[in-house]
Design a protein around this motif. Sequence first.
Motif, PDB file in Angstrom:
ATOM      1  N   ASP A   8       7.311  15.183   0.519  1.00 29.22           N
ATOM      2  CA  ASP A   8       6.291  15.160  -0.532  1.00 29.22           C
ATOM      3  C   ASP A   8       6.707  14.160  -1.596  1.00 29.22           C
ATOM      4  OD1 ASP A   8       4.332  17.558   0.053  1.00 29.22           O
ATOM      5  OD2 ASP A   8       6.346  18.321   0.447  1.00 29.22           O
ATOM      6  N   LYS A   9       5.862  13.993  -2.610  1.00 29.17           N
ATOM      7  CA  LYS A   9       6.150  13.079  -3.715  1.00 29.17           C
ATOM      8  C   LYS A   9       6.522  13.865  -4.962  1.00 29.17           C
ATOM      9  CE  LYS A   9       3.474   9.483  -4.282  1.00 29.17           C
ATOM     10  NZ  LYS A   9       2.277   8.613  -4.402  1.00 29.17           N
ATOM     11  N   ALA A  10       7.450  13.308  -5.741  1.00 31.30           N
ATOM     12  CA  ALA A  10       7.858  13.914  -7.007  1.00 31.30           C
ATOM     13  C   ALA A  10       8.290  12.804  -7.955  1.00 31.30           C
ATOM     14  CB  ALA A  10       9.003  14.907  -6.796  1.00 31.30           C
ATOM     15  N   VAL A  11       8.349  13.124  -9.248  1.00 31.06           N
ATOM     16  CA  VAL A  11       8.797  12.148 -10.245  1.00 31.06           C
ATOM     17  C   VAL A  11      10.229  11.724  -9.947  1.00 31.06           C
ATOM     18  CG1 VAL A  11       9.332  11.808 -12.693  1.00 31.06           C
ATOM     19  CG2 VAL A  11       7.236  13.002 -12.027  1.00 31.06           C
ATOM     20  N   HIS A  12      11.056  12.695  -9.611  1.00 30.40           N
ATOM     21  CA  HIS A  12      12.481  12.438  -9.356  1.00 30.40           C
ATOM     22  C   HIS A  12      12.780  12.948  -7.945  1.00 30.40           C
ATOM     23  CE1 HIS A  12      16.576  11.746 -11.140  1.00 30.40           C
ATOM     24  NE2 HIS A  12      16.877  12.348 -10.015  1.00 30.40           N
ATOM     25  N   THR A  65      18.788   5.542 -10.173  1.00 31.44           N
ATOM     26  CA  THR A  65      18.367   5.765  -8.787  1.00 31.44           C
ATOM     27  C   THR A  65      17.889   4.490  -8.106  1.00 31.44           C
ATOM     28  OG1 THR A  65      16.171   6.437  -9.538  1.00 31.44           O
ATOM     29  CG2 THR A  65      17.796   8.182  -9.165  1.00 31.44           C
ATOM     30  N   GLU A  66      17.613   3.444  -8.892  1.00 30.28           N
ATOM     31  CA  GLU A  66      17.173   2.174  -8.325  1.00 30.28           C
ATOM     32  C   GLU A  66      18.293   1.141  -8.318  1.00 30.28           C
ATOM     33  OE1 GLU A  66      13.782   1.031 -10.624  1.00 30.28           O
ATOM     34  OE2 GLU A  66      12.679   2.865 -10.184  1.00 30.28           O
ATOM     35  N   ALA A  67      19.476   1.519  -8.790  1.00 29.61           N
ATOM     36  CA  ALA A  67      20.572   0.564  -8.926  1.00 29.61           C
ATOM     37  C   ALA A  67      21.149   0.177  -7.574  1.00 29.61           C
ATOM     38  CB  ALA A  67      21.672   1.160  -9.810  1.00 29.61           C
ATOM     39  N   ASP A  68      21.632  -1.052  -7.491  1.00 26.14           N
ATOM     40  CA  ASP A  68      22.318  -1.526  -6.300  1.00 26.14           C
ATOM     41  C   ASP A  68      23.677  -0.850  -6.188  1.00 26.14           C
ATOM     42  OD1 ASP A  68      24.377  -3.379  -7.763  1.00 26.14           O
ATOM     43  OD2 ASP A  68      22.420  -3.911  -8.590  1.00 26.14           O
ATOM     44  N   GLU A  69      24.314  -1.043  -5.037  1.00 26.84           N
ATOM     45  CA  GLU A  69      25.590  -0.381  -4.769  1.00 26.84           C
ATOM     46  C   GLU A  69      26.684  -0.787  -5.751  1.00 26.84           C
ATOM     47  OE1 GLU A  69      26.805   0.207  -0.463  1.00 26.84           O
ATOM     48  OE2 GLU A  69      25.282  -1.352  -0.258  1.00 26.84           O
ATOM     49  N   SER A  76       6.101   3.115  -5.444  1.00 24.20           N
ATOM     50  CA  SER A  76       5.729   2.106  -6.432  1.00 24.20           C
ATOM     51  C   SER A  76       5.023   0.992  -5.673  1.00 24.20           C
ATOM     52  CB  SER A  76       6.957   1.554  -7.153  1.00 24.20           C
ATOM     53  OG  SER A  76       6.645   0.362  -7.852  1.00 24.20           O
ATOM     54  N   GLU A  77       3.865   0.617  -6.126  1.00 23.95           N
ATOM     55  CA  GLU A  77       3.063  -0.373  -5.408  1.00 23.95           C
ATOM     56  C   GLU A  77       3.800  -1.698  -5.240  1.00 23.95           C
ATOM     57  OE1 GLU A  77      -1.626  -1.532  -5.509  1.00 23.95           O
ATOM     58  OE2 GLU A  77      -0.509  -1.877  -7.373  1.00 23.95           O
ATOM     59  N   THR A  78       4.687  -2.017  -6.176  1.00 19.67           N
ATOM     60  CA  THR A  78       5.393  -3.301  -6.132  1.00 19.67           C
ATOM     61  C   THR A  78       6.816  -3.197  -5.597  1.00 19.67           C
ATOM     62  OG1 THR A  78       6.108  -3.031  -8.433  1.00 19.67           O
ATOM     63  CG2 THR A  78       4.037  -4.222  -8.055  1.00 19.67           C
ATOM     64  N   ASP A  79       7.261  -1.988  -5.263  1.00 21.41           N
ATOM     65  CA  ASP A  79       8.654  -1.815  -4.833  1.00 21.41           C
ATOM     66  C   ASP A  79       8.751  -0.791  -3.705  1.00 21.41           C
ATOM     67  OD1 ASP A  79      11.375  -1.724  -4.540  1.00 21.41           O
ATOM     68  OD2 ASP A  79      11.773  -0.707  -6.432  1.00 21.41           O
ATOM     69  N   PRO A  80       8.466  -1.193  -2.476  1.00 23.62           N
ATOM     70  CA  PRO A  80       8.555  -0.245  -1.355  1.00 23.62           C
ATOM     71  C   PRO A  80       9.978   0.210  -1.055  1.00 23.62           C
ATOM     72  CG  PRO A  80       8.217  -2.474  -0.549  1.00 23.62           C
ATOM     73  CD  PRO A  80       8.054  -2.533  -2.049  1.00 23.62           C
ATOM     74  N   ASP A 119       0.830  -1.203   0.000  1.00 26.07           N
ATOM     75  CA  ASP A 119       0.000   0.000   0.000  1.00 26.07           C
ATOM     76  C   ASP A 119       0.865   1.255   0.000  1.00 26.07           C
ATOM     77  OD1 ASP A 119      -2.792   1.262   0.559  1.00 26.07           O
ATOM     78  OD2 ASP A 119      -1.466   2.149   2.078  1.00 26.07           O
ATOM     79  N   GLU A 120       0.573   2.164  -0.936  1.00 25.95           N
ATOM     80  CA  GLU A 120       1.445   3.331  -1.111  1.00 25.95           C
ATOM     81  C   GLU A 120       1.289   4.349   0.012  1.00 25.95           C
ATOM     82  OE1 GLU A 120       2.141   4.647  -5.248  1.00 25.95           O
ATOM     83  OE2 GLU A 120       0.862   2.982  -5.846  1.00 25.95           O
ATOM     84  N   SER A 121       0.121   4.441   0.595  1.00 21.72           N
ATOM     85  CA  SER A 121      -0.028   5.349   1.747  1.00 21.72           C
ATOM     86  C   SER A 121       0.746   4.810   2.948  1.00 21.72           C
ATOM     87  CB  SER A 121      -1.505   5.529   2.099  1.00 21.72           C
ATOM     88  OG  SER A 121      -2.098   4.304   2.491  1.00 21.72           O
TER      89      SER A 121
END
Length: 489
Positions: free
Chosen positions: A220-224, A337-341, A241-245, A195-197
């Motif tokens: 707040d929320k933003a695209v980037h 921005t989603e890449a691993d270390e 993202s609903e599938t990626d907390p 759940d996104e909330s």
Amino acid sequence: MTAYDDLMAFQRDTEALGQVAGRLGWDQETMMPRDAAPQRGAEMAAMEGVLHARRTDPRVADWLAEAETSGEVEAAQVRDIKRSYERASKVPAALASEIARVTSQAQGKWAEAREADDFAAFAPVLKEVVSLKREEGAALSAGGDVYDAMLDDYEQGATAAELSAMFDALRPRLVALRESILAAEAPAALQGKFDESAQMKLSRQIAKTFGYDMSKGRVDKAVHPFSSGSGLDVRITTRTSETDPFNCIYSTIHEVGHACYEQNIDPDYLLTPLGQGVSMGVHESQSRIYENQIGRGRAFTGWLFGQMRDAFGDFGIADEDAFYATVNRVENGYIRTEADEVQYNLHVLLRFDLERALVSGDIEVDDLEAAWNERFEADFGFAVDKASNGVLQDVHWSVGLFGYFPTYSLGNVYAGCLNEAMRKGVPDVDAALARGDTSHATRWLRENVQTHGGLYAPREVIAKACEFEPSEAPLLSYLEEKFSGIYGL
């Protein structure tokens, strides 16, 4: 009043107006109506005109010539004002305003093109941005290296040549580690919907856990995701993202690292040149050590596992050890921005090389998407499937931030050094992190890095904190040890 007093009074007003301009940018990315973009462009151009006039005001030169200082703080204030004055004086006022106007509008066009996966729709305005930034770089470099002049906006004293040498040392060991990891059995991936909330509620809780003062900030929320402001008003954004907390959680921790740096600067420096982070490389060191060495470490993820269970119930990960491995799972992906270390810096090096070529004219905007796709496949072994996963994924070039990208990897290098020094200075840090207590780690960072603001030069503040000169070696050792353990290498 002395010349120094007059200079600082004038500068405080300039700094305050700069914060107002930053707030316009924050609003543009969070709450501004889409059709307001042309008007916002005019507003940003007008504000930049006012700021440029103040930064090049002849009285500043007179005050600088007459100012007498006492102690390192006053000397540093004058040093930074002089640097800003000399730099601003090289750029014509009309050019500064035009850059502000065009980049403000380009940001909206980038967002629309990204949503439509249409680089061709963005290319015309990007050509304008590149042309204007080349002109500005030529003015700033005064016959020297144009890209170095751009880089100096974000990392004073750094050069492309020295960064290239550092990155060339990073690349082979990162590639070798990546290949070994991808050949091994991967930990379980996170499955299901979240759940996104609830993600936003947990993110705000985690922000406070890391010491972010919500009475002087907001989420707040933003695209980037980004951080904005300094002093008593420091705001961050994240995304869900609903599938990626993890996207939301670690974007939040990352931006909190930036924000806490700004909130923890010595309050005596408020609305002065020293009242902001000294460079983007040092800034990124804070966001990356919060996000990775602390936030993705075994101790903290043990605590986070419990928080995730409280927020989402049973989400399919058996225990704390399995959760730690899942948080640090290495897998192919398009998004920096989603890449691993392990792979993150490879994404940055791609951008560093492409933007240098773009600035120099070795490639042009019309060739940029093809150049990106070719380099990406060579570095990562698979093809880009759409523009939003490739050349359109980052906002930076639309707003003219040429020279910014390499500071991300430099920040990782600095974070590796700081992590090594922090663990020597705070030997019980993991015991505290396992309880969800970040204060031992964040206090060390506040006292050794953040409180100084712009007092010391970028490399100097890292060297003082670590008691050794920064290099890529600690980061590489940390990554190899960590991921060898997770993947049984």
